[in-house]
Design an enzyme around this catalytic site. Structure first.
Site, PDB file in Angstrom:
ATOM      1  N   ASP A  14       0.864  -1.186   0.000  1.00 27.89           N
ATOM      2  CA  ASP A  14       0.000   0.000   0.000  1.00 27.89           C
ATOM      3  C   ASP A  14       0.896   1.229   0.000  1.00 27.89           C
ATOM      4  O   ASP A  14       1.583   1.501   0.984  1.00 27.89           O
ATOM      5  CB  ASP A  14      -0.890   0.021   1.247  1.00 27.89           C
ATOM      6  CG  ASP A  14      -1.956  -1.070   1.223  1.00 27.89           C
ATOM      7  OD1 ASP A  14      -1.718  -2.121   0.590  1.00 27.89           O
ATOM      8  OD2 ASP A  14      -3.022  -0.873   1.837  1.00 27.89           O
ATOM      9  N   LYS A  47      -6.950   3.280  -3.481  1.00 31.61           N
ATOM     10  CA  LYS A  47      -7.394   3.217  -2.082  1.00 31.61           C
ATOM     11  C   LYS A  47      -7.641   4.636  -1.590  1.00 31.61           C
ATOM     12  O   LYS A  47      -6.917   5.555  -1.969  1.00 31.61           O
ATOM     13  CB  LYS A  47      -6.292   2.514  -1.276  1.00 31.61           C
ATOM     14  CG  LYS A  47      -6.488   2.463   0.218  1.00 31.61           C
ATOM     15  CD  LYS A  47      -5.384   1.631   0.891  1.00 31.61           C
ATOM     16  CE  LYS A  47      -5.381   1.819   2.396  1.00 31.61           C
ATOM     17  NZ  LYS A  47      -4.282   1.119   3.069  1.00 31.61           N
ATOM     18  N   LYS A  71     -10.195  -0.038  -2.698  1.00 36.66           N
ATOM     19  CA  LYS A  71     -10.133  -0.266  -1.251  1.00 36.66           C
ATOM     20  C   LYS A  71     -10.440   1.018  -0.487  1.00 36.66           C
ATOM     21  O   LYS A  71      -9.604   1.916  -0.438  1.00 36.66           O
ATOM     22  CB  LYS A  71      -8.746  -0.785  -0.858  1.00 36.66           C
ATOM     23  CG  LYS A  71      -8.560  -0.958   0.661  1.00 36.66           C
ATOM     24  CD  LYS A  71      -7.194  -1.540   1.016  1.00 36.66           C
ATOM     25  CE  LYS A  71      -6.956  -1.527   2.517  1.00 36.66           C
ATOM     26  NZ  LYS A  71      -5.615  -1.990   2.877  1.00 36.66           N
TER      27      LYS A  71
END
Lengths: 504, 312
Positions: free
Chosen positions: B143, B208, B244
Site C-alpha cells: 500500500d 485506495k 479499497k
C-alpha cells in the site's frame, strides 16, 4: 502534459486489440431478499363521503372498488357522490364559512392546521403504506417524499395563517368563501395538501374531489380532521368519477375552482366555466425538457435525468420526459443512462428496495403502451429495462427512446409514464428552440458547469420552474405552476396564497 | 518547463470530466435506504468479512500484537462457515513477524504500507528501498501513498513516475495506491488522481481512499467517485482496477452500504476480495456480531468475540 496522452496511446483500447468490449455485469450474485414495509395501513372496508364533519353514505347508495394496482386486489369500496351529495357538501362548506371558519382569526386557524400537520407526521408510516397500496408508487417515495412533503405544506401554511397582513404588502386580504378543488392520482395526498393548506390558511372552506383510483388517503386524512377537531364542514371530501368532478367544478356556490390534472380535462372545465365569475387556477400537463450541455458532470446529470423521468413511474406532470443532450456527448450520455437504468429495481411497490413501482391503473397502462407503440412505429430506437414483470398488477418497463425527432408523437404528447425521449442539439439556441417547441411549459432542467449559461437558459425557457443541475426539487416555500397549456396560477409560497384570497 | 498547475488540471478535467458534489451525495444517499434482510444480509456480511484487510498501524505495534492479529485473520470466529479475512495490513517492519505467524501456505495475504506511510515525505530511493524490503520479507501487497504535494501543484508526471517506480519495485506483489482523499479536498481532485493512478496500474492493482491517519477517511461519497472512475476507465480500456476504502468504516451497516454501491456501480465482478477490500479493524467484530445475531436471533455479549486490533 503530452505524456498523459502518450500513456494513453501506449495502452491501446480493448476495441483496437479486437478483444470483446468490456462490460459490467449486473447479475444475481447478491440478490436482495424481499423487504416489505409491514406497517398496518388501517384501511376500512368501505369509505363514505366526508361532509359536514361526518362520514355519510352517498344519496344514490352507489359505491365503486378501489384497486391495488400492484396486484389488482380490491382494497376498499368508495362512495360515488352524485349531484345531491355535492350540493350537500357545498351547503356544509358555506355554513362553516359563514358561521365559523371565515370569521375565525388567523392565529386560531393556524392551530388547527398545525394539529393536522402533526397528526399526519404521527401516522406517517401508516399513510405511506396506504398511499403505496392505493396508487402503486414505491414505498420509499411515499415514505420519504409524499407524506413528509404533505406535512411540510400544512406546517408552512399554518405559519402563514396569522401573518396574512404581510402576504400582500400595502394591501389587506380576505378569503374568497367556498372553493371547489379536483386533484389527480399521481400524488394523491400531496396534491390534497397543496390544495387544502393554502385555502385553509386564508380562511376558505373547501369541497374537494380526489381521483377515483386514489381516494383512500384523502379519506384517511378526513379521520385526522376529526381527530384535530377541525370545525364541521370546513373541508368536505366527495369521491367519484368525472361526473362528480364536473359537479364540484360547476357548482354555483364555488367562488373559485382549482384543478390539477390533464390539459384535456382542464380545457373542458375552462369552457364550462366561461362567462361565470368564478376564479380559476389550473395545473395541467407537461412535456419538460432536461437539457444537458457537454460541460455538465455527466454521471450526476444521468442521475438527474433518471430521477426526472422515472420518479413515481413518470406519473409526474413536471417529469423530464424529453432529454435534450448536446451532440458531442450524446453517445456517451446514452450509454451511461442505459447502464444506470439497468440497476433500477422494478416490482412490488411495498418493497423498500423498489425504485419503480406499479402503473396507477389499467387505463393508464393502456395509454402508455399505445404511445410507446406509436414511438416504435415512428422509427425511434427503443431500449427497455431487462426485468421480468409480475403477471398480476400493472407494470411497465422503464423505457428510453433514442433517435427521436421533434415531430415524433412521443416527443410532443405527455405520456405520463416511465418513458424518456432522447433528442440531440448542437447549440444553445437550438436547445432553447426545441425545449420551447411544445404546447406545455411547466418545468425544465439545465445541466452545465457554466453559471452564466444557467441564467440565460432560465430566462429563455418558457417554463414555470427551471431546475439547474438538479431536478424534481420541491419545497412549500417555492411557487409551482405553468406557462402556456400547462396552466396558470401558482401553488406554494406567497404566490400560492394569493390565489386563494381577495385583495381589499 | 512544466505547464502551470491550473493548465494541467484543466487539461485533465477536459479528458475525464468533473464531478458534482451535491449530485454524488444524492446518489449515495440512495444506497443508504436499501434494506438488506435475511439471506442477502448474511451473504453481504460474509462477503464483507472476506474483504477485510485487518489492519494495525501504530507506533506501539509489537511482534506479539501482529501475531494475535494474524490469528484473528485466520479464524475470525468459532463458526467455521465464516471465511478468513482477505489480508492483514502492517508496517514493513512487522511483515516478517506476520509471515512467521501466518506461514507460507495461507489464504490470508500480507499487505504492508510502504513508501514512508502515511506522509510519503521521504526521498524516492528510501521509499523504494522500503517497498523492496517489505516484498523481500514476504509482503504480497504493497500500500503506497501518492505524492500529494506534486499532485496539488499539477506535477502529474512526477506523481505517475513515482507510482511506476513503486509498481516496478513491487515485482509480483499487488500494488494499492492511496490517494489520501482528505488531502485532495475536492471530488474533482479525487477523480483526477484516480485516473492518474489507474493509467499506470496493472489489472488487479488497487486504488485506495486513505491512510486512516487524517481526519476524513472513506465515505460513501469519495468511494462513489472512485468507483465511477474505475467503471469509466474499465469500459474505456478493459483494464479492471480494484478498490479499497480505508478508515472510518466501523459498522456492518456501513460496510453493507459500501457493498451496495459496488453492486450498483461496478456490478457482480467487483463483489469479491480480488476487486474490493475494506481497510479496517474494528469493522470485523461488528460484522461477526451481526452474523451471530442473524444465526441466533439475538445480539451476543461483546466478550464472546475475540478482541480485534483496534486501529482504524
Amino acid at each position: 502534459m503530452p505524456t498523459l496522452t502518450e500513456k494513453k496511446s501506449a495502452r491501446p483500447t480493448a476495441r483496437a486489440q479486437g478483444r470483446p468490449l468490456p462490460e459490467l455485469i449486473f447479475g444475481d450474485l447478491w440478490e436482495f431478499d424481499p423487504a416489505p414495509e409491514t406497517a398496518d395501513p388501517r384501511l376500512r372496508a368501505r369509505y363514505d363521503l366526508f361532509i359536514g364533519g361526518q362520514f355519510v353514505a352517498p344519496a344514490s347508495g352507489k359505491y365503486f372498488d378501489s384497486i391495488n394496482p400492484a396486484n389488482e386486489s380490491k382494497l376498499a369500496e368508495i362512495a360515488w357522490a352524485g349531484a345531491a351529495d355535492v350540493d350537500a357538501a357545498y351547503a356544509a362548506a358555506q355554513k362553516a364559512y359563514d358561521t365559523v371558519w371565515g370569521k375565525m382569526p388567523g392565529r386560531e386557524r393556524a392551530k388547527y392546521i398545525y394539529r393536522i400537520a402533526r397528526l399526519l407526521q404521527d401516522r406517517a408510516r401508516e399513510f405511506a403504506v396506504a398511499e403505496t397500496m392505493d396508487g402503486g408508487k414505491p414505498i420509499k417515495e411515499s415514505r420519504d417524499f409524499d407524506v413528509p412533503m404533505a406535512a411540510a405544506h400544512f406546517f408552512y401554511h399554518a405559519g402563514w395563517a396569522d401573518k396574512l397582513d404581510y402576504v400582500a404588502p400595502g394591501r389587506r386580504v380576505a378569503p374568497l368563501g367556498v372553493v371547489g378543488q379536483v386533484i389527480p392520482w399521481n400524488f394523491p395526498l400531496l396534491m390534497l395538501a397543496w390544495k387544502l393548506a393554502p385555502a385553509l390558511a386564508m380562511g376558505n372552506c373547501i369541497v374537494i374531489k380526489p381521483a377515483e383510483t386514489t381516494s383512500i388517503t384523502a379519506l384517511k386524512l378526513a379521520e385526522i380532521f376529526q381527530d384535530a377537531g377541525l370545525p364541521a364542514g370546513v373541508v368536505n371530501i366527495v369521491t367519484g368519477f368525472g361526473d362528480t368532478g364536473a359537479a364540484v367544478m360547476g357548482h354555483a356556490t364555488a367562488a373559485k375552482v382549482a384543478f390539477t390534472g390533464s390539459t384535456e380535462v382542464g380545457k373542458i372545465i375552462m369552457r364550462s366555466l366561461a362567462g361565470t365569475d368564478k376564479r380559476m387556477t389550473m395545473e395541467l400537463g407537461g412535456k419538460a425538457a432536461n437539457i444537458v450541455f457537454d460541460d455538465a458532470p455527466i454521471d450526476q446529470a444521468v442521475e438527474g435525468v433518471v430521477n426526472g423521468i422515472f420518479f413515481n413511474q413518470g406519473h409526474v406532470c413536471c417529469a423530464g420526459s424529453r432529454l435534450l443532450v448536446h451532440e458531442p456527448i450524446a453517445k456517451t450520455f446514452l450509454a451511461k443512462l442505459k447502464t444506470r437504468l439497468r440497476v433500477l429495481r422494478i416490482g412490488d411497490p411495498l418493497d423498500k428496495n423498489t425504485d419503480v413501482g406499479a402503473i396507477n391503473s389499467k387505463e393508464q397502462l393502456g395509454t402508455i403502451e399505445r404511445l410507446v407503440g406509436i414511438g416504435i412505429k415512428e422509427g425511434a430506437e427503443m431500449f427497455q429495462h431487462p426485468c421480468k414483470l409480475s403477471a398480476k398488477g400493472y407494470y411497465f418497463r422503464p423505457t428510453i427512446f433514442s433517435n427521436v425527432s421533434m415531430s415524433h408523437r412521443i416527443a410532443r404528447e405527455e405520456i405520463f409514464g416511465p418513458v424518456l425521449s432522447v433528442i440531440t442539439f448542437r447549440t444553445l439556441d437550438e436547445a432553447v428552440e426545441k425545449a420551447n417547441n411544445t404546447a406545455y411549459g411547466l418545468s425544465a432542467g439545465v445541466w452545465t458547469d457554466k453559471g452564466s449559461r444557467i441564467l440565460k437558459m432560465s430566462t429563455e425557457l418558457k417554463a414555470g420552474v427551471v431546475w439547474a443541475n438538479t431536478y424534481n426539487k420541491f419545497d412549500p416555500t417555492s411557487p409551482f405552476g405553468g406557462y402556456k397549456e400547462s396552466g396558470f396560477g401558482r401553488e406554494g409560497g406567497r404566490q400560492g396564497l394569493l390565489d386563494y384570497c381577495r385583495l381589499v | 518547463m512544466s505547464p502551470p498547475a491550473h493548465a494541467s488540471f484543466r487539461r485533465l478535467f477536459n479528458e475525464i470530466g468533473t464531478v458534482d458534489q451535491i449530485g454524488i451525495e444524492e446518489r449515495v444517499a440512495k444506497f443508504t435506504t436499501r434494506s438488506i434482510k435475511k439471506g442477502s444480509k448474511v451473504f453481504g456480511l460474509k462477503l464483507a468479512v472476506s474483504m477485510v484487510d485487518l489492519t494495525t498501524l501504530e507506533g506501539k505495534d509489537t511482534p506479539g500484537k501482529v501475531e494475535s492479529l494474524c490469528q484473528k485473520a485466520l479464524s475470525p470466529h468459532d463458526d467455521p462457515s465464516i471465511p478468513t479475512v482477505a489480508a492483514v495490513c502492517v508496517y514493513p517492519a512487522m511483515v516478517k513477524h506476520a509471515r512467521r505467524a501466518l506461514g507460507e501456505d495461507t489464504a490470508v495475504r500480507i499487505a504492508s504500507v510502504a513508501t514512508a506511510f502515511p506522509s510519503g515525505q521521504a526521498p524516492l530511493r528510501t521509499r523504494l528501498a522500503e517497498v523492496k524490503a517489505a516484498v523481500a520479507d514476504g509482503a504480497d501487497e504493497i500500500d503506497m501513498v501518492i505524492n500529494r504535494g506534486a499532485f496539488l501543484s499539477g506535477e502529474f508526471q512526477l506523481v505517475q513516475d513515482e507510482i511506476v517506480a513503486v509498481r516496478d519495485a513491487c515485482g509480483a506483489a499487488t500494488l494499492k495506491v492511496i490517494l489520501e482523499v482528505s488531502e485532495l479536498e475536492t471530488f474533482d481532485h479525487i477523480r483526477a488522481a484516480s485516473f492518474l493512478a489507474m493509467r499506470v496500474l496493472r489489472p488487479g492493482d488497487f486504488i485506495k481512499t486513505s491512510t486512516g491517519k487524517t481526519t476524513l477517511n472513506a465515505t460513501l461519497g469519495n468511494n462513489q467517485v472512485m468507483l465511477e472512475a474505475i467503471r469509466d476507465f474499465y469500459l474505456d480500456t478493459g483494464t479492471p482496477v480494484a478498490m479499497k476504502p480505508a478508515g472510518g468504516i466501523r459498522t456492518a451497516k456501513q460496510a453493507l452500504q459500501f457493498l451496495i454501491a459496488v453492486k450498483e456501480t461496478l456490478g457482480d465482478e467487483w463483489l469479491n476480495n480480488t476487486r474490493y477490500r475494506f481497510g479496517a479493524s474494528s469493522l470485523l467484530n461488528d460484522l461477526l456480531r451481526q452474523l451471530e445475531k442473524e444465526r441466533t436471533g439475538a445480539y451476543q455479549a461483546p466478550y464472546y468475540f475475540s478482541e480485534a486490533a483496534e486501529s482504524y
